[in-house]
Design an enzyme around this catalytic site. Structure first.
Site, PDB file in Angstrom:
ATOM      1  N   ASN A   1       0.634  -1.364  -0.105  1.00 21.80           N
ATOM      2  CA  ASN A   1      -0.144  -0.145  -0.149  1.00 21.80           C
ATOM      3  C   ASN A   1       0.694   1.290   0.047  1.00 21.80           C
ATOM      4  OD1 ASN A   1      -2.279  -1.538  -0.194  1.00 21.80           O
ATOM      5  ND2 ASN A   1      -2.686  -1.170   2.104  1.00 21.80           N
TER       6      ASN A   1
ATOM      7  N   CYS B   1     -16.220  -2.999  -4.271  1.00 21.37           N
ATOM      8  CA  CYS B   1     -15.688  -4.092  -4.192  1.00 21.37           C
ATOM      9  C   CYS B   1     -16.430  -4.888  -2.737  1.00 21.37           C
ATOM     10  CB  CYS B   1     -14.361  -3.857  -3.892  1.00 21.37           C
ATOM     11  SG  CYS B   1     -13.578  -3.959  -2.333  1.00 21.37           S
TER      12      CYS B   1
ATOM     13  N   ARG C   1     -17.051   1.745  -1.618  1.00 18.36           N
ATOM     14  CA  ARG C   1     -15.900   2.646  -1.825  1.00 18.36           C
ATOM     15  C   ARG C   1     -15.953   3.602  -2.842  1.00 18.36           C
ATOM     16  NH1 ARG C   1     -11.125  -1.969  -1.393  1.00 18.36           N
ATOM     17  NH2 ARG C   1      -9.710  -0.036  -0.976  1.00 18.36           N
TER      18      ARG C   1
ATOM     19  N   ILE D   1     -15.232   7.340  -4.740  1.00 19.17           N
ATOM     20  CA  ILE D   1     -14.081   8.118  -4.814  1.00 19.17           C
ATOM     21  C   ILE D   1     -14.536   9.725  -4.741  1.00 19.17           C
ATOM     22  CG2 ILE D   1     -12.728   6.405  -5.958  1.00 19.17           C
ATOM     23  CD1 ILE D   1     -13.276   8.031  -8.693  1.00 19.17           C
TER      24      ILE D   1
ATOM     25  N   ASP E   1      -7.231  -3.613   8.020  1.00 16.04           N
ATOM     26  CA  ASP E   1      -6.418  -4.589   7.178  1.00 16.04           C
ATOM     27  C   ASP E   1      -6.191  -5.735   7.946  1.00 16.04           C
ATOM     28  OD1 ASP E   1      -5.165  -2.307   4.721  1.00 16.04           O
ATOM     29  OD2 ASP E   1      -7.286  -3.011   4.974  1.00 16.04           O
TER      30      ASP E   1
HETATM   31  C1  EPZ Z   1      -6.415   1.995   1.510  1.00 18.93           C
HETATM   32  O1  EPZ Z   1      -7.544   2.008   0.595  1.00 18.93           O
HETATM   33  C2  EPZ Z   1      -5.880   0.704   1.505  1.00 18.93           C
HETATM   34  N1  EPZ Z   1      -5.676   0.312   0.120  1.00 18.93           N
HETATM   35  C3  EPZ Z   1      -6.859  -0.347   1.913  1.00 18.93           C
HETATM   36  O2  EPZ Z   1      -6.188  -1.719   1.902  1.00 18.93           O
HETATM   37  C4  EPZ Z   1      -7.220   0.021   3.315  1.00 18.93           C
HETATM   38  O3  EPZ Z   1      -8.159  -0.822   3.795  1.00 18.93           O
HETATM   39  C5  EPZ Z   1      -7.592   1.241   3.597  1.00 18.93           C
HETATM   40  O4  EPZ Z   1      -6.870   2.336   2.825  1.00 18.93           O
HETATM   41  C6  EPZ Z   1      -8.360   1.906   4.814  1.00 18.93           C
HETATM   42  O5  EPZ Z   1      -6.956   1.922   5.584  1.00 18.93           O
HETATM   43  C7  EPZ Z   1      -4.612   0.832  -0.545  1.00 18.93           C
HETATM   44  O6  EPZ Z   1      -3.733   1.583  -0.148  1.00 18.93           O
HETATM   45  C8  EPZ Z   1      -4.200   0.536  -2.078  1.00 18.93           C
HETATM   46  P1  EPZ Z   1      -9.807   4.711   2.161  1.00 18.93           P
HETATM   47  P2  EPZ Z   1      -8.659   3.241   0.220  1.00 18.93           P
HETATM   48  O7  EPZ Z   1     -10.154   5.703   0.985  1.00 18.93           O
HETATM   49  O8  EPZ Z   1      -7.503   4.538   0.308  1.00 18.93           O
HETATM   50  C9  EPZ Z   1     -14.830   5.817   2.460  1.00 18.93           C
HETATM   51  C10 EPZ Z   1      -5.889  -4.007   1.505  1.00 18.93           C
HETATM   52  O9  EPZ Z   1      -6.286  -4.961   2.152  1.00 18.93           O
HETATM   53  N2  EPZ Z   1     -14.150   7.005   1.218  1.00 18.93           N
HETATM   54  O10 EPZ Z   1      -8.978   5.246   3.225  1.00 18.93           O
HETATM   55  O11 EPZ Z   1      -9.235   3.063  -0.924  1.00 18.93           O
HETATM   56  C11 EPZ Z   1     -14.537   4.427   1.925  1.00 18.93           C
HETATM   57  O12 EPZ Z   1     -15.556   3.873   1.447  1.00 18.93           O
HETATM   58  C12 EPZ Z   1      -6.500  -2.570   1.219  1.00 18.93           C
HETATM   59  O13 EPZ Z   1      -4.569  -3.907   1.446  1.00 18.93           O
HETATM   60  C13 EPZ Z   1     -15.351   7.517   0.848  1.00 18.93           C
HETATM   61  O14 EPZ Z   1     -16.418   7.591   1.448  1.00 18.93           O
HETATM   62  O15 EPZ Z   1      -9.577   3.450   1.625  1.00 18.93           O
HETATM   63  C14 EPZ Z   1     -14.146   3.690   3.245  1.00 18.93           C
HETATM   64  O16 EPZ Z   1     -15.406   3.541   3.861  1.00 18.93           O
HETATM   65  C15 EPZ Z   1      -8.086  -3.023   1.188  1.00 18.93           C
HETATM   66  N3  EPZ Z   1     -15.111   8.506  -0.044  1.00 18.93           N
HETATM   67  C16 EPZ Z   1     -13.162   4.795   3.920  1.00 18.93           C
HETATM   68  O17 EPZ Z   1     -13.490   6.183   3.442  1.00 18.93           O
HETATM   69  C17 EPZ Z   1     -13.997   8.756  -0.760  1.00 18.93           C
HETATM   70  O18 EPZ Z   1     -13.712   9.249  -1.809  1.00 18.93           O
HETATM   71  C18 EPZ Z   1     -11.912   4.418   4.164  1.00 18.93           C
HETATM   72  O19 EPZ Z   1     -11.297   4.353   2.604  1.00 18.93           O
HETATM   73  C19 EPZ Z   1     -12.864   7.733  -0.373  1.00 18.93           C
HETATM   74  C20 EPZ Z   1     -12.988   6.916   0.726  1.00 18.93           C
END
Ligand code: EPZ
Length: 420
Positions: free
Chosen positions: A23, A115, A120, A122, A306
């Site tokens: 990550n 997923c 998830r 953006i 995670d």
């Molecule tokens: C990163 O994903 C990691 N992936 C994930 O690891 C990890 O679970 C996650 O951060 C949380 O720690 C990578 O780094 C490649 P977020 P990311 O945006 O950035 C919501 C693994 O197992 N959200 O921090 O995609 C979202 O739905 C993976 O290695 C919005 O609502 O996660 C979630 O509920 C799985 N709007 C929360 O925020 C947005 O625009 C946190 O998601 C973005 C996110």
């Protein structure tokens, strides 16, 4: 398709070398698009996800080499369009949007879609790009972000579940080449964000505050090539720590970083698994009977989502009631029904799983559903009596480098077999 065949009941013994962080590597590889000069990234784990990122960088026009953990990227001339076929394979590829928007003032990327662990969206990434002055259009499954000029801005990037990791990374990268100063409030504080900022600063960016909820980026005209070594994978480290506790073994963790794992080490300690520093290593062993523990997943430096599934496997072995509450993703309990097939007693109530631990586990065929759920099933199989077959391990190969080999070196009876 491949599976793991595991004969459980062997306490893990010996030493394991931790790989570089998936990550951290993914956004750092994407950041190489910000310059037309060569970049060298070391300690990149050889995973299907990092291989996907190589394909994506090549599809954008970059020259890429990936050998022995070192990725060399030269994005001399690139295009701003990444197609669905590639992006759909890996959600993390969304982090090419910021660098493309910064360098080309235009990015057209397929929307990643949902997923199995949650919707998830953006929206926060796009909110950040729009605050920098980009026009955002979503059409035909693609998001278009374009701007004549990017201007520094102050923005709040907190969402439903708090900060966003890749959203912070994406906006931070876009702001490096914007005019003026950008301030990201409610930024993610994960070590992977700090590692990315370190690489960007080595490229000539001006970023301060990474690791805190307020990140400040002063835009520069151009970025240069740079070299960087990726931080160790804290989730792989946590996974091996839990496996040592679940099998009542004793292992030495080499090349890990205890400072990135305080919440995990704290909960392991509470559950009866000690983690002691010994020089650069960490020694992990059980101290007597396992104990039930309550866990709530939170943004960093809270307990990482995670590592939630892996901890559930351990707590299924701890006599008593443990309550695990998932606050980051809406549906990250896919492993519960599979752990039940191994004899675990777990009930889901809203965002929490009630684990009635202490019942011995017995081997069975189980199905992996996502990356961390598959790690939890491997740990449960290692602790269970008899044989467990974990199917669909392609999920696991996305995030763990040679996990079966590393476990075999610790004495585990685990083999990769063709799924029947
Ligand atoms: C990163 O994903 C990691 N992936 C994930 O690891 C990890 O679970 C996650 O951060 C949380 O720690 C990578 O780094 C490649 P977020 P990311 O945006 O950035 C919501 C693994 O197992 N959200 O921090 O995609 C979202 O739905 C993976 O290695 C919005 O609502 O996660 C979630 O509920 C799985 N709007 C929360 O925020 C947005 O625009 C946190 O998601 C973005 C996110």
């Amino acid at each position: 398709m491949e599976s793991f065949l595991i004969k459980g009941g062997v306490p893990l013994q010996g030493a394991v070398e931790i790989s570089g962080s998936k990550n951290a590597a993914l956004p750092i590889m994407a950041a190489t698009l910000l310059t037309d000069e060569p970049c060298v990234i070391r300690r990149v784990p050889d995973l299907s996800d990092t291989r996907f990122m190589v394909e994506i960088l090549e599809s954008l026009g970059a020259a890429v080499m990936f050998e022995n953990g070192t990725v060399t990227v030269h994005a001399r001339k690139i295009r701003g369009y990444a197609d669905y076929e590639l992006v759909r394979k890996m959600r993390g590829s969304i982090c090419i949007a910021g660098p493309l928007l910064a360098r080309l003032r235009q990015a057209r990327i397929s929307l990643p879609g949902g997923c199995i662990i949650g919707a998830r969206p953006i929206n926060l990434h796009l909110k950040g790009f729009a605050a920098l002055g980009a026009k955002i259009k979503i059409e035909g499954g693609y998001v278009d972000a374009a701007a004549k000029k990017l201007n520094g801005a102050t923005m709040f990037l907190g969402g439903r579940a708090g900060p966003t990791v890749l959203g912070t990374a994406n906006v931070m990268m876009a702001a490096t080449l914007a005019d003026g100063v950008t301030v990201i409030e409610s930024a993610a504080c994960e070590p992977e964000v700090v590692d990315l900022a370190k690489f960007l600063n080595a490229m000539g960016a001006q970023i301060s505050g990474a690791g805190s909820p307020t990140i400040t980026i002063t835009g520069v005209k151009k970025l240069r090539g740079a070299e960087h070594e990726v931080i160790p994978d804290r989730i792989e480290t946590a996974t091996f720590m839990v496996a040592a506790g679940a099998t009542d073994g004793e292992i030495a963790i080499k090349g890990g970083c205890a400072d990135h794992l305080r919440a995990v080490i704290d909960k392991l300690n509470e559950a009866g698994v000690s983690v002691k520093r010994s020089g650069a290593d960490m020694i992990v062993r059980r101290k007597g009977k396992l104990k039930p523990v309550d866990i709530t997943t939170l943004p960093y430096s809270g307990f990482p989502t995670d590592a939630q599934a892996q901890m559930m496997s351990l707590l299924a072995l701890a006599p008593g009631i443990s309550i695990i509450t998932e606050r980051i993703f809406e549906s990250r309990f896919m492993h519960v029904s599979e752990l039940a097939r191994l004899g675990a007693d777990i009930e889901i109530e809203g965002p929490s799983a009630i684990v009635k631990g202490g019942r011995p586990l017995s081997g069975a065929p189980v199905m992996a559903s996502d990356l961390r759920a598959s790690a939890a099933l491997v740990i449960a199989g290692l602790a269970a009596k008899g044989a467990t077959q974990v199917n669909r391990i392609y999920h696991l190969d996305r995030g763990y480098e040679r996990m079966d080999e590393k476990l075999r070196r610790l004495g585990a009876r685990i083999h990769r077999v063709e799924e029947k």
